[in-house]
Motif scaffolding. Structure first.
Motif, short mmCIF file in Angstrom:
data_model
loop_
_atom_site.label_atom_id
_atom_site.label_comp_id
_atom_site.label_asym_id
_atom_site.label_seq_id
_atom_site.Cartn_x
_atom_site.Cartn_y
_atom_site.Cartn_z
N GLU A 99 0.86 -1.19 0.00
CA GLU A 99 0.00 0.00 0.00
C GLU A 99 0.90 1.24 0.00
OE1 GLU A 99 -3.22 -0.14 -0.30
OE2 GLU A 99 -3.46 -2.29 -0.04
N THR A 120 -0.34 -1.41 5.14
CA THR A 120 -1.80 -1.38 5.07
C THR A 120 -2.31 -0.05 4.54
OG1 THR A 120 -2.07 -0.52 7.32
CG2 THR A 120 -1.93 -2.92 7.07
N ASP A 121 -3.49 -0.10 3.95
CA ASP A 121 -4.15 1.11 3.47
C ASP A 121 -4.50 2.03 4.63
OD1 ASP A 121 -5.59 2.66 1.32
OD2 ASP A 121 -7.30 2.20 2.61
N SER A 124 -1.48 4.07 5.42
CA SER A 124 -1.15 5.02 4.36
C SER A 124 -2.09 6.22 4.36
CB SER A 124 -1.18 4.33 3.00
OG SER A 124 -2.50 4.00 2.61
N SER A 213 -3.09 8.13 -4.54
CA SER A 213 -2.76 6.78 -5.02
C SER A 213 -2.02 6.80 -6.35
CB SER A 213 -4.04 5.95 -5.16
OG SER A 213 -4.95 6.60 -6.04
N LYS A 334 -0.41 -2.90 -7.25
CA LYS A 334 -0.57 -3.99 -6.28
C LYS A 334 -0.49 -5.34 -7.01
CE LYS A 334 -3.56 -1.02 -3.57
NZ LYS A 334 -4.90 -0.80 -3.01
#
Length: 334
Positions: A99, A120-121, A124, A213, A334
């Motif tokens: 992430e 992990t999102d 982030s 992102s 990803k």
């Protein structure tokens, strides 16, 4: 009370913590009053230390109670940097980090795009993480690094906005977030001429953040009297949005590697095997197919997704007196 009144009368301008002066029997006396301010409790110090460092409660409590720290906030911060960060970094090292966020900074004729990964999102999207990413991007744009950046060397030499070396800033972020954090990539763009402008777009921004992102930076050059810097800035921002959405692989057909072109032509020729078409017809068919191929992978040949009517990018820019000189696209894959 009577004593305090005498002292107050003797030194009416003295502060509560200043030494008091009075004379009695031809002698001068100094009295240091006791401070009335209560020392903060351990719980209050732990809370303050957590707010300053983002470290877990038990880590803060341990740091404050260490004999060499003795509940001193400044010393506790130093202790956490020395022991807490190192311990946290060793625990998370090697863990998969897929992430993360992309940060951008455009400073005149220079731009930076950095990609920083987390595990992990959730991490982030935290303010601590996004602030760290932007610090890296800001330092890269302000520095003098170019081309292929040696990230490790950069992190141990460049400093953040507070004057701290970025490698230490990274350790602080790891201590606060408790996840593996990696600076995956760093790209520096420079305008190729004084007639060029740089502009960018960040997609999927994290809450209260300038990082997202994916991000793109585009360089446009003013090539005629119909163009202007103001037009170029607006057009470059729109084109950066297009780049994030269309994801071109190359700037123009000339920039596509020869082996990629030859491979595509081979595939097309194999498809035509057994059609018994004359060579000149086959050549025209392949030329038409190659145009479609370039439209899919080359920025200048794509249909502009943000402009009304979706004109070809190169034609849209030419009508504004502009030319696409360069672009960079970075996303969290990803």
């Amino acid at each position: 009370t009577r004593c305090a009144s005498i002292l107050a009368a003797a030194s009416p301008n003295a502060s509560a913590s200043s030494p008091l002066l009075y004379t009695n029997s031809n002698k001068t006396h100094y009295i240091q009053p006791f401070s009335t301010a209560a020392k903060p409790s351990t719980a209050q110090l732990v809370k303050q230390l957590r707010e300053l460092t983002g470290a877990p409660m038990m880590e803060c409590k341990k740091a404050l109670s260490t004999p060499e720290v003795d509940h001193d906030l400044e010393k506790a911060q130093e202790w956490l940097r020395k022991y807490g960060s190192a311990k946290a970094s060793s625990k998370v090292a090697g863990r998969e980090a897929l992430e993360g966020l992309v940060g951008v900074n455009i400073d005149g004729n220079r731009a930076s795009i950095v990609k920083v990964a987390s595990e992990t999102d959730f991490a982030s999207r935290s303010e601590t993480f996004s602030t760290f990413v932007q610090e890296i991007a800001d330092a890269a744009a302000a520095g003098d690094v170019e081309g292929d950046v040696d990230i490790k060397a950069f992190m141990t030499s460049a400093k953040d906005s507070k004057g701290q070396v970025l490698s230490e800033t990274l350790n602080d972020a790891i201590l606060a977030i408790r996840e593996n954090i990696q600076v995956d990539s760093m790209i520096i763009m420079k305008a190729s001429s004084d007639k060029s402008v740089l502009a960018g777009y960040v997609h999927g921004r994290a809450p209260n953040s300038t990082c997202g992102s994916a991000a793109a930076v585009v360089e446009l050059e003013v090539t005629s009297d119909t163009g202007s810097e103001e037009k170029a800035q607006e057009a470059a921002k729109k084109l950066a949005m297009h780049v994030v959405a269309a994801k071109p692989s190359y700037l123009n057909p000339e920039s596509v590697p020869e082996d990629v072109v030859n491979k595509e032509k081979e595939i097309l020729l194999e498809k035509m095997t057994g059609t018994n078409k004359p060579p000149e017809i086959l050549e025209k068919i392949i030329a038409g197919q190659m145009r479609k191929f370039y439209e899919g992978i080359c920025l200048t040949e794509q249909s502009h997704m943000v402009e009304e009517g979706n004109p070809k990018v190169s034609k849209a820019m030419k009508s504004l007196g502009l030319e696409v000189k360069n672009y960079t696209l970075v996303g969290m894959s990803k």
